[in-house]
Design a protein around this motif. Structure first.
Motif, PDB file in Angstrom:
ATOM      1  N   ARG A   3      47.861  14.676  29.965  1.00  0.00           N
ATOM      2  CA  ARG A   3      47.309  14.261  31.261  1.00  0.00           C
ATOM      3  C   ARG A   3      48.196  14.722  32.420  1.00  0.00           C
ATOM      4  NH1 ARG A   3      45.504   8.034  29.915  1.00  0.00           N
ATOM      5  NH2 ARG A   3      43.539   8.528  28.868  1.00  0.00           N
ATOM      6  N   ILE A   4      47.629  14.614  33.604  1.00  0.00           N
ATOM      7  CA  ILE A   4      48.280  15.181  34.793  1.00  0.00           C
ATOM      8  C   ILE A   4      49.599  14.478  35.136  1.00  0.00           C
ATOM      9  CG2 ILE A   4      46.907  13.722  36.361  1.00  0.00           C
ATOM     10  CD1 ILE A   4      48.172  17.324  37.008  1.00  0.00           C
ATOM     11  N   ASN A   5      49.732  13.204  34.712  1.00  0.00           N
ATOM     12  CA  ASN A   5      50.968  12.472  35.022  1.00  0.00           C
ATOM     13  C   ASN A   5      52.160  12.997  34.228  1.00  0.00           C
ATOM     14  OD1 ASN A   5      49.591  11.256  32.646  1.00  0.00           O
ATOM     15  ND2 ASN A   5      51.524  10.129  32.547  1.00  0.00           N
ATOM     16  N   ASP A   6      51.847  13.701  33.115  1.00  0.00           N
ATOM     17  CA  ASP A   6      52.875  14.082  32.133  1.00  0.00           C
ATOM     18  C   ASP A   6      53.538  15.376  32.595  1.00  0.00           C
ATOM     19  OD1 ASP A   6      54.372  14.576  29.890  1.00  0.00           O
ATOM     20  OD2 ASP A   6      52.689  14.534  28.481  1.00  0.00           O
ATOM     21  N   VAL A   7      54.425  15.259  33.583  1.00  0.00           N
ATOM     22  CA  VAL A   7      54.906  16.455  34.290  1.00  0.00           C
ATOM     23  C   VAL A   7      56.270  16.962  33.816  1.00  0.00           C
ATOM     24  CG1 VAL A   7      53.597  15.962  36.389  1.00  0.00           C
ATOM     25  CG2 VAL A   7      55.951  15.103  36.178  1.00  0.00           C
ATOM     26  N   GLY A   8      56.906  16.284  32.850  1.00  0.00           N
ATOM     27  CA  GLY A   8      58.245  16.693  32.429  1.00  0.00           C
ATOM     28  C   GLY A   8      58.271  18.163  32.018  1.00  0.00           C
ATOM     29  N   GLU A  62      42.938  15.010  42.373  1.00  0.00           N
ATOM     30  CA  GLU A  62      43.049  13.773  43.156  1.00  0.00           C
ATOM     31  C   GLU A  62      44.428  13.135  42.969  1.00  0.00           C
ATOM     32  OE1 GLU A  62      40.336  10.263  43.056  1.00  0.00           O
ATOM     33  OE2 GLU A  62      38.787  11.801  42.898  1.00  0.00           O
ATOM     34  N   TYR A  63      44.885  13.140  41.714  1.00  0.00           N
ATOM     35  CA  TYR A  63      46.199  12.571  41.407  1.00  0.00           C
ATOM     36  C   TYR A  63      47.277  13.254  42.238  1.00  0.00           C
ATOM     37  CZ  TYR A  63      50.430  11.534  38.613  1.00  0.00           C
ATOM     38  OH  TYR A  63      51.684  11.161  38.208  1.00  0.00           O
ATOM     39  N   LEU A  64      47.250  14.585  42.233  1.00  0.00           N
ATOM     40  CA  LEU A  64      48.309  15.324  42.924  1.00  0.00           C
ATOM     41  C   LEU A  64      48.218  15.157  44.439  1.00  0.00           C
ATOM     42  CD1 LEU A  64      48.449  18.573  40.766  1.00  0.00           C
ATOM     43  CD2 LEU A  64      50.115  16.704  40.830  1.00  0.00           C
ATOM     44  N   ALA A  65      47.004  14.961  44.947  1.00  0.00           N
ATOM     45  CA  ALA A  65      46.843  14.839  46.398  1.00  0.00           C
ATOM     46  C   ALA A  65      47.180  13.430  46.884  1.00  0.00           C
ATOM     47  CB  ALA A  65      45.409  15.191  46.796  1.00  0.00           C
ATOM     48  N   ALA A  66      47.155  12.456  45.988  1.00  0.00           N
ATOM     49  CA  ALA A  66      47.338  11.052  46.387  1.00  0.00           C
ATOM     50  C   ALA A  66      48.816  10.700  46.488  1.00  0.00           C
ATOM     51  CB  ALA A  66      46.660  10.133  45.367  1.00  0.00           C
ATOM     52  N   SER A  67      49.119   9.812  47.418  1.00  0.00           N
ATOM     53  CA  SER A  67      50.478   9.289  47.490  1.00  0.00           C
ATOM     54  C   SER A  67      50.672   8.284  46.349  1.00  0.00           C
ATOM     55  CB  SER A  67      50.725   8.606  48.834  1.00  0.00           C
ATOM     56  OG  SER A  67      50.057   7.354  48.889  1.00  0.00           O
ATOM     57  N   TYR A  68      51.908   7.878  46.154  1.00  0.00           N
ATOM     58  CA  TYR A  68      52.237   6.971  45.058  1.00  0.00           C
ATOM     59  C   TYR A  68      51.376   5.700  45.095  1.00  0.00           C
ATOM     60  CZ  TYR A  68      55.151   4.173  41.937  1.00  0.00           C
ATOM     61  OH  TYR A  68      55.606   3.384  40.919  1.00  0.00           O
ATOM     62  N   TYR A  69      51.328   5.034  46.229  1.00  0.00           N
ATOM     63  CA  TYR A  69      50.594   3.770  46.275  1.00  0.00           C
ATOM     64  C   TYR A  69      49.084   3.988  46.427  1.00  0.00           C
ATOM     65  CZ  TYR A  69      55.012   1.320  46.160  1.00  0.00           C
ATOM     66  OH  TYR A  69      56.236   0.836  45.760  1.00  0.00           O
ATOM     67  N   GLU A  70      48.670   5.166  46.881  1.00  0.00           N
ATOM     68  CA  GLU A  70      47.234   5.494  46.807  1.00  0.00           C
ATOM     69  C   GLU A  70      46.786   5.553  45.350  1.00  0.00           C
ATOM     70  OE1 GLU A  70      46.612   8.108  50.936  1.00  0.00           O
ATOM     71  OE2 GLU A  70      46.984   9.139  49.037  1.00  0.00           O
ATOM     72  N   ARG A  71      47.661   6.071  44.487  1.00  0.00           N
ATOM     73  CA  ARG A  71      47.342   6.085  43.047  1.00  0.00           C
ATOM     74  C   ARG A  71      47.207   4.652  42.526  1.00  0.00           C
ATOM     75  NH1 ARG A  71      51.954  10.566  41.462  1.00  0.00           N
ATOM     76  NH2 ARG A  71      51.017  12.253  42.685  1.00  0.00           N
TER      77      ARG A  71
ATOM     78  N   LEU C 103      56.815  10.246  32.922  1.00  0.00           N
ATOM     79  CA  LEU C 103      55.389   9.906  32.769  1.00  0.00           C
ATOM     80  C   LEU C 103      54.842   9.088  33.935  1.00  0.00           C
ATOM     81  CD1 LEU C 103      55.330   9.038  28.970  1.00  0.00           C
ATOM     82  CD2 LEU C 103      54.382  11.068  30.071  1.00  0.00           C
ATOM     83  N   CYS C 104      55.699   8.264  34.539  1.00  0.00           N
ATOM     84  CA  CYS C 104      55.237   7.517  35.724  1.00  0.00           C
ATOM     85  C   CYS C 104      56.446   7.359  36.641  1.00  0.00           C
ATOM     86  CB  CYS C 104      54.538   6.215  35.355  1.00  0.00           C
ATOM     87  SG  CYS C 104      55.312   5.173  34.114  1.00  0.00           S
ATOM     88  N   SER C 105      57.015   6.181  36.716  1.00  0.00           N
ATOM     89  CA  SER C 105      58.181   6.039  37.582  1.00  0.00           C
ATOM     90  C   SER C 105      58.967   4.791  37.195  1.00  0.00           C
ATOM     91  CB  SER C 105      57.761   5.958  39.039  1.00  0.00           C
ATOM     92  OG  SER C 105      56.860   4.875  39.195  1.00  0.00           O
ATOM     93  N   CYS C 106      59.067   4.513  35.882  1.00  0.00           N
ATOM     94  CA  CYS C 106      59.793   3.333  35.405  1.00  0.00           C
ATOM     95  C   CYS C 106      61.230   3.368  35.943  1.00  0.00           C
ATOM     96  CB  CYS C 106      59.812   3.307  33.888  1.00  0.00           C
ATOM     97  SG  CYS C 106      58.160   3.193  33.185  1.00  0.00           S
TER      98      CYS C 106
END
Lengths: 93, 97, 193
Positions: A3-8, A62-71, C103-106
């Motif tokens: 998924r898109i969050n998995d950016v490592g 959408e994920y990449l365009a959104a700010s942290y708290y918008e997510r 993965l997030c921001s823990c």
């Protein structure tokens, strides 16, 4: 694929803006989102893993365009709709 | 198993290469990779199942596992430690290489 | 955002959600206020700094902190009631530790306070596991090649905090004065002291 969050290890995100924030929140609505999240989770409406799943399920662009708290906000609304607390689209009626 | 003795510290393990269609906490950069168990971190509900809103998530031991950058990226002299649920791991089949 | 109401700002949509949930009897504004206050009151980098200063001045405490971070910070009144575990990782002359959540921001909120924006950024999360030396250089921290770097990716229920090296020339300082030297970035591992 992941998924898109998995950016490592993903290349191309560029330099890090290392500026230190002076305040925990940049706007009042961000604090409200955190307060809503903690309140709803404490009431057992959803758990942390479901919340993370909802963030990760955002369309990648959408994920990449959104700010942290918008997510966070997007995930909270999505979960409330999944759980039947909100009708789909009710927030934007 | 939740007691943390399946993979004692120093055990050479390999992560599963799975690419599940659901939430998981095994990042893609660490899938199918070899590492060494640092120590057990304690038990917790498996996030993959808990994220589906199910009440039957199994409680599994989590292990701190240390990976060499070279094994993750093909280069680099640092290490990365991840916290991985037991079902993400198997004993390294080629541990005697 | 979703695009149906391009004129509605995020602030308006958050407000509308709160109103809807109040109407449904699920929340009250007061409870949300309390949740925000509790979040801010229990979380500060001053907590982590105090733990570090204690470890620098009390060898017994330092041993307990490195052996079982959760129990040791509870001795000082932190992380009570938290289901999370804390592991404190020590920087030495030959080893440097830095924390991330790819993965997030823990993040160890209660000991470090709300996390900085860069910690939550894709740039930091993607790069620090791949090229930590370059990332640390961007923070102004140049480490000799002889220093081993370990990156701790917070992928489950443990949270990490770095025990930085005590600065030289601080032998005469009291615990409180030492705590004042400890920065948030040093507790994350993107700075030395």
């Amino acid at each position: 694929m992941a998924r898109i969050n998995d950016v490592g290890g993903t290349q191309g995100f560029g330099a890090i803006d290392t500026a230190d924030d002076t305040e925990p929140f940049h706007a009042d609505w961000e604090a409200r989102v955190v307060g809503l999240f903690n309140t709803l989770r404490a009431q057992g409406i959803f758990n942390t893993n479901e919340f993370r799943d909802a963030i990760e399920s955002m369309p990648p662009a959408e994920y990449l365009a959104a700010s942290y708290y918008e997510r966070w906000f997007t995930a909270i609304v999505a979960l409330l709709e999944t759980k039947g607390v909100l009708e789909p689209g009710e927030l934007d009626d | 198993m939740t007691d943390g003795d399946r993979f004692p510290p120093g055990t050479r393990v390999r992560t599963f290469p799975h690419d599940p269609a659901h939430h998981t906490r095994l990042p893609r950069y660490a899938r199918g990779k070899r590492g060494v168990v640092v120590e057990p971190e304690g038990p917790a509900e498996l996030a993959d199942i808990s994220a589906q809103g199910r009440g039957d998530a199994p409680v599994e031991q989590i292990y701190a596992v240390r990976f060499a950058a070279r094994d993750l990226w093909g280069e680099g002299d640092h290490h990365v430690v991840l916290n991985l649920w037991e079902s993400y791991l198997e004993e390294d089949p080629d541990r005697d290489r | 955002m979703t695009g149906e109401h391009p004129d509605a700002t995020i602030a308006q949509r958050v407000r509308r959600l709160e109103t809807l949930l109040e109407e449904k009897g699920l929340i009250t504004g007061e409870r949300v206020d309390e949740a925000i206050d509790a979040f801010l009151a229990s979380s500060s980098p001053a907590n982590g700094a105090r733990v570090v200063a204690r470890a620098w001045t009390d060898e017994g405490y330092k041993s307990r902190l490195l052996a079982d971070g959760t129990a040791a910070v509870r001795e000082l009144g932190y992380m009570e009631g938290s289901y999370q575990r804390l592991r404190v990782v020590e920087n030495t002359a030959g080893t440097h530790n830095v924390i991330v959540c790819t993965l997030c921001s823990c993040y160890p909120l209660r000991l470090l306070g709300p996390s900085p924006s860069w910690y939550k950024s894709e740039a930091y999360r993607s790069r620090v596991v791949r090229e930590p030396r370059s990332v640390l250089r961007e923070f102004g921290l140049e480490l000799p090649d002889t220093v081993d770097i370990t990156v701790w990716d917070s992928s489950a229920e443990s949270r990490y905090m770095v025990l930085p090296r005590r600065p030289e020339g601080t032998e005469g300082l009291a615990e409180e004065e030492l705590a004042a030297l400890v920065t948030r970035n040093a507790l994350i591992g993107t700075a030395a002291l």
